[in-house]
Design an enzyme around this catalytic site. Sequence first.
Site, PDB file in Angstrom:
ATOM      1  N   VAL A   1       0.820  -1.221   0.000  1.00  0.00           N
ATOM      2  CA  VAL A   1       0.000   0.000   0.000  1.00  0.00           C
ATOM      3  C   VAL A   1       0.849   1.266   0.000  1.00  0.00           C
ATOM      4  CG1 VAL A   1      -1.724   1.312   1.280  1.00  0.00           C
ATOM      5  CG2 VAL A   1      -1.955  -1.153   1.094  1.00  0.00           C
ATOM      6  N   MET A   2       1.855   1.326   0.891  1.00  0.00           N
ATOM      7  CA  MET A   2       2.692   2.522   0.961  1.00  0.00           C
ATOM      8  C   MET A   2       3.449   2.738  -0.340  1.00  0.00           C
ATOM      9  SD  MET A   2       2.602   4.299   3.863  1.00  0.00           S
ATOM     10  CE  MET A   2       4.220   5.063   4.054  1.00  0.00           C
ATOM     11  N   GLY A   3       3.989   1.665  -0.897  1.00  0.00           N
ATOM     12  CA  GLY A   3       4.726   1.786  -2.147  1.00  0.00           C
ATOM     13  C   GLY A   3       3.855   2.277  -3.292  1.00  0.00           C
TER      14      GLY A   3
ATOM     15  N   ARG B   1       8.716  -8.191  -6.263  1.00  0.00           N
ATOM     16  CA  ARG B   1       9.192  -9.580  -6.304  1.00  0.00           C
ATOM     17  C   ARG B   1       8.120 -10.498  -6.872  1.00  0.00           C
ATOM     18  NH1 ARG B   1       8.619 -13.646  -2.791  1.00  0.00           N
ATOM     19  NH2 ARG B   1       7.669 -12.245  -1.251  1.00  0.00           N
TER      20      ARG B   1
ATOM     21  N   VAL C   1      10.316  -1.923   1.017  1.00  0.00           N
ATOM     22  CA  VAL C   1      10.175  -3.328   1.381  1.00  0.00           C
ATOM     23  C   VAL C   1      10.312  -3.452   2.889  1.00  0.00           C
ATOM     24  CG1 VAL C   1      11.044  -4.111  -0.845  1.00  0.00           C
ATOM     25  CG2 VAL C   1      12.650  -3.807   1.057  1.00  0.00           C
ATOM     26  N   LYS C   2       9.987  -4.627   3.399  1.00  0.00           N
ATOM     27  CA  LYS C   2      10.032  -4.858   4.843  1.00  0.00           C
ATOM     28  C   LYS C   2      11.441  -4.622   5.379  1.00  0.00           C
ATOM     29  CE  LYS C   2       8.800  -8.305   8.345  1.00  0.00           C
ATOM     30  NZ  LYS C   2       8.307  -9.684   8.579  1.00  0.00           N
TER      31      LYS C   2
ATOM     32  N   ASN D   1      11.010   1.410   7.646  1.00  0.00           N
ATOM     33  CA  ASN D   1      11.338   1.718   9.041  1.00  0.00           C
ATOM     34  C   ASN D   1      12.572   0.935   9.486  1.00  0.00           C
ATOM     35  OD1 ASN D   1       9.586   3.708   9.971  1.00  0.00           O
ATOM     36  ND2 ASN D   1       7.936   2.249  10.353  1.00  0.00           N
TER      37      ASN D   1
ATOM     38  N   SER E   1       6.789   9.278   7.000  1.00  0.00           N
ATOM     39  CA  SER E   1       5.687   9.203   7.959  1.00  0.00           C
ATOM     40  C   SER E   1       4.420   9.811   7.383  1.00  0.00           C
ATOM     41  CB  SER E   1       6.052   9.934   9.252  1.00  0.00           C
ATOM     42  OG  SER E   1       4.957   9.888  10.155  1.00  0.00           O
TER      43      SER E   1
ATOM     44  N   LYS F   1      13.487   9.542  12.433  1.00  0.00           N
ATOM     45  CA  LYS F   1      12.199   8.867  12.239  1.00  0.00           C
ATOM     46  C   LYS F   1      11.875   7.970  13.436  1.00  0.00           C
ATOM     47  CE  LYS F   1       8.540   7.331   9.957  1.00  0.00           C
ATOM     48  NZ  LYS F   1       8.167   6.030  10.501  1.00  0.00           N
TER      49      LYS F   1
ATOM     50  N   HIS G   1      10.650  10.183  16.116  1.00  0.00           N
ATOM     51  CA  HIS G   1       9.284  10.554  15.726  1.00  0.00           C
ATOM     52  C   HIS G   1       8.300   9.463  16.136  1.00  0.00           C
ATOM     53  CE1 HIS G   1       5.937   9.868  12.919  1.00  0.00           C
ATOM     54  NE2 HIS G   1       5.845  11.172  12.794  1.00  0.00           N
ATOM     55  N   ASN G   2       8.634   8.215  15.832  1.00  0.00           N
ATOM     56  CA  ASN G   2       7.731   7.117  16.153  1.00  0.00           C
ATOM     57  C   ASN G   2       7.602   6.921  17.661  1.00  0.00           C
ATOM     58  OD1 ASN G   2       7.727   6.811  13.375  1.00  0.00           O
ATOM     59  ND2 ASN G   2       7.819   4.596  13.451  1.00  0.00           N
TER      60      ASN G   2
ATOM     61  N   GLU H   1       5.279   9.446  18.789  1.00  0.00           N
ATOM     62  CA  GLU H   1       3.953   8.974  18.363  1.00  0.00           C
ATOM     63  C   GLU H   1       3.382   7.993  19.385  1.00  0.00           C
ATOM     64  OE1 GLU H   1       2.658   5.831  14.988  1.00  0.00           O
ATOM     65  OE2 GLU H   1       3.769   7.566  14.238  1.00  0.00           O
TER      66      GLU H   1
ATOM     67  N   ARG I   1       1.823  -0.968  26.049  1.00  0.00           N
ATOM     68  CA  ARG I   1       1.420  -1.882  24.982  1.00  0.00           C
ATOM     69  C   ARG I   1       1.767  -3.323  25.363  1.00  0.00           C
ATOM     70  NH1 ARG I   1       2.094   0.919  19.008  1.00  0.00           N
ATOM     71  NH2 ARG I   1       1.561   3.039  19.622  1.00  0.00           N
TER      72      ARG I   1
END
Length: 487
Positions: A17-19, A38, A79-80, A107, A133, A188, A191-192, A195, A292
């Site tokens: 989705v992000m890509g 891939r 990618v992951k 990330n 982000s 980043k 930032h997270n 968040e 969490r």
Amino acid sequence: MITGVKKSDIGLIGLAVMGENLVMNMESKGFTVSVYNRTTQKVTDFISGRSKGKNIVGAMSLEEFVLQLEKPRKVFLMVKAGQAVDDYIEALIPLLEDGDIIIDGGNSHFPDTARRTAYVESKGLLYVGTGVSGGEEGALKGPSMMPGGSADAWEAVKPIFQAISAKVEDGSPCCEWVGQGGAGHFVKMVHNGIEYGDMQLICEAYQLMRDGLGMSAAGMYEVFAGWNSGELDSYLIRITRDILAYRDTDGSPLVDKILDTAGQKGTGKWAVISALDEGIALTLIGEAVFSRCLSAIKDERAVASKTLKGPCPAINIDKGTFIEALRDALFASKIVSYAQGYALMRSAAAAYGWKLNYGEIALMWRGGCIIRSVFLGDIKKAFDRDPALPNLLLDGYFRDKLAAAQSGWRTVCAAAIQAGIPAPAMTSALSYYDGYRCESLPANLLQAQRDYFGAHTYERLDAKRGEVFHTNWTGEGGTTASGAYNA
């Protein structure tokens, strides 16, 4: 590939989705984009579907993909994080030429980005590790971007990055060069972490209203809607308002039916570990991460709730008065969260030799990203006033805001404790504030304890800093002292 066809300005690998959304964003800003995945069926589906008729070119192999790109080639990996990034770097290096650029927009952990930057540069190529982000919407309409890595790559990627990034009121892009090596992904990560803290603070305010005041989702919607028009105006407050208004198919609030176990992807944990490594008190974000973790043991908590006793959760304070105090507590705690995050960035900058522009970072976070808020404009102004500001709490604006909010903040924390409603982020923020403003902490006793059992030595108030002493507390320890070190 047809000879003479205009080559692509940039290529992107990874059509999740992000890509996909980043590709659509780039194309909408006038760039021609090549794509590869891939699983090549995703390329076929994307080219024949969502991107049909647009300046987006599909490739069925990495070799074809690279040949489609204008030099210096710019390859954007979405990618992951982890091994997949390293695998693509190894696959791309033989296909690229000196000066070509590999970009990691996932990330990734900042030490991995620092390692990859050095490795890719050793092969004659350039590397950019950029935080992105804003989620799906941000990727499509304009994210906040935090690039770092090979400084020589910036001029080549800057026109694309700044074109696709979010813009603030004066048109400034929420994207600037952060620094070399892993600097972009470090920022980043912070930032997270912030968040995580913002979300936990909002959840604590929600629980205090729900359990302490007995408010309905509709009533809390009105509160968050009001907060979103003032100093707390932010993306996360806005989506919380919208979530509270959302109804399930039977007309009841959907939020009430969601299981109370939270997930996480690791960036908050990385921020806390980095703070421990740097010796920075990132207490609020730490509590957000641990909250969490506690939420994840749902079955265990269900058992404990039936056997462990506590007070009635009712808060016996006028509702309007308490909600106003809660607003102050939320705002003051938010200031502390950002102060801790910026302290971590300052410490890391010194450790890694980065020249971070803290006001510019606040500007990058003003739009597009998850923590975007009006509050960040005040942080930008604070660092404009004093670029060397050691802690946000010492800025005049934030000092005055904390003073004004302090009474309500203490009221809320005390009420939460009295009612047995967990508020770990708000209470840890207040403890940090009180600790930071305390000239004399009980660490003198702690040092005496360490010296007693481990001969770790101590400094004295009536001696020069750095001069250490050891006492033979029991008369049996002798005069040998332990060496001084910080773990």
